[in-house]
Design a protein around this motif. Sequence first.
Motif, PDB file in Angstrom:
ATOM      1  N   THR A  69       1.864  27.393 -46.431  1.00  0.00           N
ATOM      2  CA  THR A  69       2.787  28.087 -45.537  1.00  0.00           C
ATOM      3  C   THR A  69       4.105  27.336 -45.617  1.00  0.00           C
ATOM      4  OG1 THR A  69       0.957  28.759 -44.121  1.00  0.00           O
ATOM      5  CG2 THR A  69       3.166  28.847 -43.164  1.00  0.00           C
ATOM      6  N   VAL A  70       5.083  27.967 -46.275  1.00  0.00           N
ATOM      7  CA  VAL A  70       6.314  27.263 -46.629  1.00  0.00           C
ATOM      8  C   VAL A  70       7.508  27.906 -45.937  1.00  0.00           C
ATOM      9  CG1 VAL A  70       7.693  26.349 -48.534  1.00  0.00           C
ATOM     10  CG2 VAL A  70       5.289  26.909 -48.914  1.00  0.00           C
ATOM     11  N   SER A  71       8.357  27.072 -45.378  1.00  0.00           N
ATOM     12  CA  SER A  71       9.592  27.577 -44.767  1.00  0.00           C
ATOM     13  C   SER A  71      10.693  26.555 -44.986  1.00  0.00           C
ATOM     14  CB  SER A  71       9.394  27.820 -43.269  1.00  0.00           C
ATOM     15  OG  SER A  71       9.086  26.604 -42.622  1.00  0.00           O
ATOM     16  N   VAL A  72      11.929  26.987 -44.759  1.00  0.00           N
ATOM     17  CA  VAL A  72      13.063  26.066 -44.800  1.00  0.00           C
ATOM     18  C   VAL A  72      13.813  26.169 -43.480  1.00  0.00           C
ATOM     19  CG1 VAL A  72      13.385  26.011 -47.289  1.00  0.00           C
ATOM     20  CG2 VAL A  72      14.471  27.814 -45.962  1.00  0.00           C
ATOM     21  N   GLY A  73      14.549  25.126 -43.145  1.00  0.00           N
ATOM     22  CA  GLY A  73      15.360  25.159 -41.931  1.00  0.00           C
ATOM     23  C   GLY A  73      16.464  26.191 -42.084  1.00  0.00           C
ATOM     24  N   ARG A  74      17.022  26.618 -40.962  1.00  0.00           N
ATOM     25  CA  ARG A  74      18.121  27.586 -41.003  1.00  0.00           C
ATOM     26  C   ARG A  74      19.267  27.031 -41.819  1.00  0.00           C
ATOM     27  NH1 ARG A  74      16.900  31.369 -37.174  1.00  0.00           N
ATOM     28  NH2 ARG A  74      15.451  30.473 -35.685  1.00  0.00           N
ATOM     29  N   SER A  75      19.721  27.804 -42.803  1.00  0.00           N
ATOM     30  CA  SER A  75      20.754  27.307 -43.709  1.00  0.00           C
ATOM     31  C   SER A  75      21.359  28.474 -44.455  1.00  0.00           C
ATOM     32  CB  SER A  75      20.125  26.311 -44.689  1.00  0.00           C
ATOM     33  OG  SER A  75      20.995  26.072 -45.766  1.00  0.00           O
ATOM     34  N   VAL A  76      22.613  28.356 -44.845  1.00  0.00           N
ATOM     35  CA  VAL A  76      23.225  29.408 -45.656  1.00  0.00           C
ATOM     36  C   VAL A  76      22.874  29.214 -47.124  1.00  0.00           C
ATOM     37  CG1 VAL A  76      25.135  29.847 -44.098  1.00  0.00           C
ATOM     38  CG2 VAL A  76      25.363  28.103 -45.880  1.00  0.00           C
ATOM     39  N   ILE A  77      22.286  28.052 -47.467  1.00  0.00           N
ATOM     40  CA  ILE A  77      21.927  27.768 -48.860  1.00  0.00           C
ATOM     41  C   ILE A  77      20.559  28.371 -49.141  1.00  0.00           C
ATOM     42  CG2 ILE A  77      21.529  25.950 -50.568  1.00  0.00           C
ATOM     43  CD1 ILE A  77      23.107  24.067 -48.644  1.00  0.00           C
TER      44      ILE A  77
END
Length: 140
Positions: A69-77
């Motif tokens: 279960t993969v996510s990234v932090g809020r980011s425009v990148i």
Amino acid sequence: MKASVTFLVFCLGLAGYGPCRADVAPPDGTAYRATRAADGVQHVRIEGGAYFFKPNRVIVKSNVPVELTVSVGRSVIPHTFVIQAPEAGIAVDESLSSQPRNIRFTPTAVGSYPFYCRNRLLFLESHREKGMGGVLEVVE
Ligand SMILES: [Cu+2]
């Protein structure tokens, strides 16, 4: 500048607060060893940010289903999650967001397989070169 310092202090004050944590806390090098849950699946949670995956060392058993279960932090990148290991029955190439994404596969061969973000900005270093990668270790 003042605003970013304020934001940093704000985040440090809220250690453990999701949106801040993803881009503040780098991986500490600790391996995560998955175990088979009641549903017969090895569940692993991976968080990404600029530029890391945490944990960046994941150990799973062969021939047992894995759900990352993969996510990234809020980011425009924009970021991605890639594992190219056809020899072990693993072929993953997914776009990531702050919405967790479930990635399922069953590793069929013991070995160490890299995972990484394949993105890069123009001619700059790839995110992988900046540290956005890790190793999936498949054991007996
Ligand atoms: Cu990336």
